[in-house]
Design a protein around this motif. Structure first.
Motif, PDB file in Angstrom:
ATOM      1  N   UNK A 260       0.823  -1.221   0.000  1.00  0.00           N
ATOM      2  CA  UNK A 260       0.000   0.000   0.000  1.00  0.00           C
ATOM      3  C   UNK A 260       0.851   1.261   0.000  1.00  0.00           C
ATOM      4  N   UNK A 261       2.056   1.178  -0.580  1.00  0.00           N
ATOM      5  CA  UNK A 261       2.993   2.297  -0.493  1.00  0.00           C
ATOM      6  C   UNK A 261       2.865   3.253  -1.676  1.00  0.00           C
ATOM      7  N   UNK A 262       1.624   3.629  -2.023  1.00  0.00           N
ATOM      8  CA  UNK A 262       1.425   4.651  -3.050  1.00  0.00           C
ATOM      9  C   UNK A 262       0.244   5.525  -2.645  1.00  0.00           C
ATOM     10  N   UNK A 263       0.255   6.766  -3.104  1.00  0.00           N
ATOM     11  CA  UNK A 263      -0.839   7.680  -2.768  1.00  0.00           C
ATOM     12  C   UNK A 263      -2.158   7.122  -3.292  1.00  0.00           C
ATOM     13  N   UNK A 264      -2.126   6.560  -4.504  1.00  0.00           N
ATOM     14  CA  UNK A 264      -3.383   6.073  -5.082  1.00  0.00           C
ATOM     15  C   UNK A 264      -3.966   4.933  -4.248  1.00  0.00           C
ATOM     16  N   UNK A 265      -3.102   4.059  -3.744  1.00  0.00           N
ATOM     17  CA  UNK A 265      -3.579   2.933  -2.953  1.00  0.00           C
ATOM     18  C   UNK A 265      -4.133   3.403  -1.600  1.00  0.00           C
ATOM     19  N   UNK A 266      -3.427   4.320  -0.946  1.00  0.00           N
ATOM     20  CA  UNK A 266      -3.890   4.818   0.354  1.00  0.00           C
ATOM     21  C   UNK A 266      -5.167   5.637   0.203  1.00  0.00           C
ATOM     22  N   UNK A 267      -5.249   6.357  -0.888  1.00  0.00           N
ATOM     23  CA  UNK A 267      -6.440   7.162  -1.148  1.00  0.00           C
ATOM     24  C   UNK A 267      -7.653   6.253  -1.376  1.00  0.00           C
TER      25      UNK A 267
END
Ligand SMILES: *Cc1c(COP(=O)(O)O)cnc(C)c1O
Ligand code: SF4
Length: 335
Positions: A260-267
């Motif tokens: 989950x180490x991306x902005x898109x994934x966390x968003x």
């Protein structure tokens, strides 16, 4: 009569699913149509912390994808055996906070009960893999002692049921623990930290909801979703049941390399959580537990991701970035 029969059936359903959890890396890889490379290393890693995954969680992984974000959370890797500097078996200093077997009192106003060592899945990044459960299990005698400790400390207003996963306990056992807590007058809140609704949604039975609703304590459930793909229809319906019964729902995640180490994934995760009335609470930096170094995200990168997330979402959808450091009076907020 129908309701009763129904309850019995549901209880055996989740317990059967737990008993039938997959424990063999070769079986897991075959089920996902993945090749069996590095099997010897995976079996070696299992000796330290066995593989364990439910059929339900497996069903949400993409077959043929070795980088599936759910698979990576539970697949034993050879890298787990590497000794890495700065990684230890008690990274958060919990052992020093064990006041009695099964009772951790680390922070002001709240204490944590280790109700069971059992989990429905074994998350490879989790420091529980090294926790001295044998020495700190809540058997009958230690439960009595823990209750006396809580009753004797008027500064406690909240008890956290943790583990392992407290929802691995039978409904009868949970009822027993909660009804004891109910009688301690200075307690106001009961908090349950669980990954079970995510990995074993059949656990959210009507009987469990009755048990929770029966308590006089205000109820909080802190869930543990790490990725938006962890939602499916069954999970959503379990969450719906919890939220309809008036329980406040929060989520904590761990920031994990490759997961989950991306902005898109966390968003996407925050949006998904809030769509089901779950408030994103904490985003944890990885605990530096030996065997988990391959999941680490450097602090600088974590801060950058968090900054970008704040720029893209309303404040209430941004979890607080925290790290658990030994000896601190609370979880340390990363700014
Ligand atoms: C995380 C944790 C808590 C709860 O901390 P909050 O900031 O209230 O969520 C309590 N006790 C222990 C030992 C913990 O690790
Ligand atoms: S305690 Fe939670 S995060 Fe750790 S292995 Fe169990 S379910 Fe996973």
């Amino acid at each position: 009569m129908i309701a009763r029969t129904n309850t019995i059936w549901q209880v055996s359903a989740w317990q059967n699913e737990l008993a039938g959890a997959i424990r063999d890396p070769e079986v897991l890889l075959s089920r996902l149509n993945l090749c069996h490379h590095q099997l010897a290393d995976r079996y070696q890693a299992c000796k330290q912390f066995p593989l364990r995954v439910t059929e339900s969680y497996l069903s949400r992984m993409r077959p043929g994808d070795p980088n599936d974000p759910l698979l990576l959370q539970i697949l034993p890797q050879g890298e787990e055996l590497d000794q890495v500097n700065g990684y230890s078996i008690d990274p958060v200093g919990d052992n020093a906070s064990i006041k009695l077997p099964g009772l951790l009192h680390k922070y002001s106003g709240r204490c944590l009960l280790i109700t069971t060592a059992a989990c429905a899945v074994h998350c490879r990044y989790c420091f529980r893999r090294h926790f001295p459960y044998q020495a700190s299990r809540l058997d009958e005698e230690s439960l009595t002692q823990a209750m006396a400790y809580i009753a004797g400390d008027g500064s406690l207003s909240e008890v956290i049921l943790s583990g392992g996963d407290p929802l691995s306990l039978s409904d009868e056992r949970l009822e027993q623990i909660i009804s004891k807590l109910d009688t301690i007058p200075h307690l106001k809140r009961l908090r349950i930290h669980t990954r079970q609704p995510v990995v074993l949604p059949s656990r959210i039975t009507d009987r469990l909801l009755e048990t929770l609703n029966h308590s006089r304590l205000q109820q909080i459930v802190v869930l543990h979703f790490n990725h938006a793909n962890e939602f499916d229809h069954q999970v959503e319906s379990a969450i719906e049941k919890l939220s309809r019964s008036g329980i406040t729902l929060f989520n904590q995640s761990v920031l994990l390399k490759g997961v989950n180490d991306s902005v898109s994934s966390l968003k996407a995760l925050s949006e998904k959580l809030f769509g089901h009335r779950i408030i994103p609470y904490y985003l944890h930096l990885l605990d530096k537990t030996s065997g988990a170094a391959h999941f680490d995200i450097p602090l600088k990168q974590a801060r950058q991701l968090h900054r970008e997330l704040k720029a893209e979402l309303p404040g209430y959808l941004v979890p607080t970035l925290v790290q658990e450091l030994a000896g601190e009076p609370n979880k340390t907020v990363i700014t």
